[in-house]
Design a protein around this motif. Structure first.
Motif, PDB file in Angstrom:
ATOM      1  N   ILE A 111      -1.252 -12.740  46.600  1.00 44.68           N
ATOM      2  CA  ILE A 111      -1.645 -12.909  47.997  1.00 44.68           C
ATOM      3  C   ILE A 111      -0.404 -12.563  48.810  1.00 44.68           C
ATOM      4  O   ILE A 111       0.619 -13.240  48.716  1.00 44.68           O
ATOM      5  N   LEU A 112      -0.480 -11.494  49.576  1.00 42.27           N
ATOM      6  CA  LEU A 112       0.697 -10.920  50.223  1.00 42.27           C
ATOM      7  C   LEU A 112       0.545 -10.874  51.740  1.00 42.27           C
ATOM      8  O   LEU A 112      -0.363 -10.235  52.265  1.00 42.27           O
ATOM      9  N   ASP A 113       1.448 -11.559  52.437  1.00 43.91           N
ATOM     10  CA  ASP A 113       1.573 -11.429  53.888  1.00 43.91           C
ATOM     11  C   ASP A 113       2.871 -10.656  54.122  1.00 43.91           C
ATOM     12  O   ASP A 113       3.972 -11.187  54.001  1.00 43.91           O
ATOM     13  N   ALA A 114       2.746  -9.386  54.447  1.00 53.48           N
ATOM     14  CA  ALA A 114       3.887  -8.472  54.447  1.00 53.48           C
ATOM     15  C   ALA A 114       4.814  -8.679  55.641  1.00 53.48           C
ATOM     16  O   ALA A 114       4.360  -8.852  56.768  1.00 53.48           O
ATOM     17  N   SER A 123       5.791  -1.324  46.741  1.00 47.57           N
ATOM     18  CA  SER A 123       5.717  -2.533  45.919  1.00 47.57           C
ATOM     19  C   SER A 123       4.270  -2.880  45.576  1.00 47.57           C
ATOM     20  O   SER A 123       3.982  -3.349  44.473  1.00 47.57           O
ATOM     21  N   VAL A 124       3.373  -2.648  46.526  1.00 45.34           N
ATOM     22  CA  VAL A 124       1.946  -2.875  46.258  1.00 45.34           C
ATOM     23  C   VAL A 124       1.482  -1.957  45.127  1.00 45.34           C
ATOM     24  O   VAL A 124       0.757  -2.383  44.222  1.00 45.34           O
ATOM     25  N   GLY A 131      -1.432  -3.707  36.812  1.00 44.45           N
ATOM     26  CA  GLY A 131      -2.723  -4.356  36.624  1.00 44.45           C
ATOM     27  C   GLY A 131      -2.905  -5.616  37.460  1.00 44.45           C
ATOM     28  O   GLY A 131      -3.782  -6.433  37.164  1.00 44.45           O
ATOM     29  N   ILE A 132      -2.088  -5.763  38.512  1.00 49.74           N
ATOM     30  CA  ILE A 132      -2.153  -6.953  39.352  1.00 49.74           C
ATOM     31  C   ILE A 132      -2.907  -6.640  40.644  1.00 49.74           C
ATOM     32  O   ILE A 132      -2.540  -5.726  41.379  1.00 49.74           O
ATOM     33  N   LYS A 133      -3.976  -7.373  40.918  1.00 52.16           N
ATOM     34  CA  LYS A 133      -4.731  -7.200  42.155  1.00 52.16           C
ATOM     35  C   LYS A 133      -3.928  -7.753  43.332  1.00 52.16           C
ATOM     36  O   LYS A 133      -3.146  -8.694  43.165  1.00 52.16           O
ATOM     37  N   VAL A 134      -4.140  -7.183  44.515  1.00 51.44           N
ATOM     38  CA  VAL A 134      -3.380  -7.603  45.691  1.00 51.44           C
ATOM     39  C   VAL A 134      -4.324  -7.901  46.851  1.00 51.44           C
ATOM     40  O   VAL A 134      -5.107  -7.040  47.272  1.00 51.44           O
ATOM     41  N   VAL A 135      -4.241  -9.131  47.375  1.00 50.34           N
ATOM     42  CA  VAL A 135      -4.976  -9.540  48.570  1.00 50.34           C
ATOM     43  C   VAL A 135      -4.003  -9.496  49.752  1.00 50.34           C
ATOM     44  O   VAL A 135      -2.992 -10.200  49.753  1.00 50.34           O
ATOM     45  N   GLY A 143      -0.689   0.638  51.025  1.00 51.76           N
ATOM     46  CA  GLY A 143      -0.710   0.695  49.577  1.00 51.76           C
ATOM     47  C   GLY A 143      -2.099   0.351  49.079  1.00 51.76           C
ATOM     48  O   GLY A 143      -3.008   0.055  49.858  1.00 51.76           O
ATOM     49  N   PRO A 144      -2.314   0.361  47.744  1.00 56.80           N
ATOM     50  CA  PRO A 144      -3.641   0.143  47.160  1.00 56.80           C
ATOM     51  C   PRO A 144      -4.063  -1.335  47.171  1.00 56.80           C
ATOM     52  O   PRO A 144      -4.146  -1.997  46.136  1.00 56.80           O
ATOM     53  N   ILE A 145      -4.358  -1.834  48.363  1.00 57.29           N
ATOM     54  CA  ILE A 145      -4.797  -3.218  48.552  1.00 57.29           C
ATOM     55  C   ILE A 145      -6.231  -3.385  48.042  1.00 57.29           C
ATOM     56  O   ILE A 145      -7.078  -2.514  48.233  1.00 57.29           O
TER      57      ILE A 145
END
Length: 372
Positions: A111-114, A123-124, A131-135, A143-145
């Protein structure tokens, strides 16, 4: 939207909310299945959630967001899920290093608040490649959110601008204002500004000075306001658009130092100090945003993605960033907070108690507006 609806179950509230974003967060009607289980194996409850927040100066992050997300993750994983937390302290380079650490620790989801929505894109991608999903939380990082939740940022700006017009009343068309926008590295700031201009342009006489405030810092807003007063003259400023409460504090300090006490100032975040300034009349309004609801949505998105589950029934639209299209999203509604609805907003939703708001020197002002 009324408080009862805002406090309803997150999934129900999410599907009922209207979606309306602009710029890099332009929402689209959603009917597709979220791409959350493409190649991910189903996981159990023992997941690791990395939580990366941008700074610790604004009260909301550690008072509301962190504990709400931690509690919701525990609730959704039968107390087996773990939240690993890091705060970037407004340092984009540090936040990139924190992502690297999360990748090394093999978290299942971020869970990323940039801090800087553009700088974090690499970094995303690194997380995605691992293999890590990003919210994306609160700010739409590039990036690939995989998913995004925030408030309708253009509507926030419009709400602020419309409140300032209301405060100026019939004098609005003859008024010169100062605009104190947020940081240029924050995509939300551009959307707040867009919404504020949509409300204010053509309705006030002029915008005498306008600033993008470095790092959202109150001291920078204070310095900018001092510059505006010096350049325009203290009798030539009828109102100030401030994008958040922290900056409003710095602005009001500069106004007071110049002997100005009747200039309406906007805000956002319903910080305790901001609410207290609203009680005393030093600040006209803030924007109340249900951080508990936003945090709960982010946690549920993260848990579902970590387990390889769909976001169906949770996401209520899609957004585009500068690099990624059709990101499943949940947009949470906002409310204009003034001295007239403090009980119905921050108190009813449990942000603060009357005793907290009306402590010490604020008691007399609270009594005056019937807040007791």
């Amino acid at each position: 939207m009324n408080t009862r609806m805002r406090r309803a179950a997150v999934a129900v509230a999410a599907t009922a909310m209207a979606v309306s974003l602009a710029a890099c967060g332009s929402a689209k009607e959603s009917g597709d299945k979220a791409d959350s289980s493409d190649s991910a194996a189903k996981k159990g409850d023992a997941i690791k959630v990395g939580l990366l927040l941008p700074e610790n100066q604004t009260a909301r992050y550690e008072k509301f967001d962190k504990p709400v997300i931690e509690k919701k993750v525990k609730e959704l994983t039968n107390n087996k899920g773990e939240v690993i937390y890091a705060n970037a302290k407004q340092d984009a380079t540090l936040q990139s290093q924190q992502v690297d650490t999360m990748v090394t620790n093999k978290v299942d989801v971020l869970i990323l608040d940039a801090v800087d929505f553009k700088a974090i894109a690499g970094s995303v991608k690194k997380a995605k490649d691992a293999g890590i999903k990003v919210v994306a939380f609160d700010r739409l990082a590039e990036g690939p959110i995989d998913a995004y939740t925030s408030f309708d940022n253009v509507t926030v700006g419009k709400t602020q601008g419309e409140a300032l017009l209301k405060a100026l009343g019939d004098k609005a068309k003859d008024s010169q204002i100062v605009m104190m926008n947020g940081s240029s590295t924050d995509p939300n700031a551009a959307q707040f500004k867009e919404g504020a201009h949509a409300a204010l342009d053509g309705k006030v006489k002029s915008v005498g000075r306008e600033y993008d405030t470095k790092e959202w810092k109150p001291e920078n807003a204070n310095a900018n306001m001092e510059g505006a007063i010096s350049a325009l003259g203290k009798d030539k400023i009828q109102g100030v658009y401030s994008a958040n409460d922290g900056m409003a504090g710095g602005i009001i300090t500069a106004l007071k130092a110049a002997g100005l006490t009747n200039v309406p100032v906007t805000g956002q975040d319903a910080e305790l100090a901001g609410v207290q300034r609203i009680v005393t009349g030093e600040q006209y309004m803030s924007v109340f945003k249900s951080y508990p609801q936003e945090g709960q949505v982010a946690a549920e998105m993260a848990v579902r993605l970590a387990k390889g589950e769909s976001l169906d029934g949770l996401s209520n639209g899609k957004v585009d960033s500068g690099t990624t299209k059709d990101i499943p999203a949940v947009i949470v509604p906002v409310v204009s907070l003034t001295k007239d609805n403090i009980k119905e907003t921050v108190i009813k939703d449990g942000f603060y108690t009357i005793d907290e708001i009306c402590a010490g020197k604020y008691k007399a002002a609270c009594d005056k507006i019937g807040l007791k």
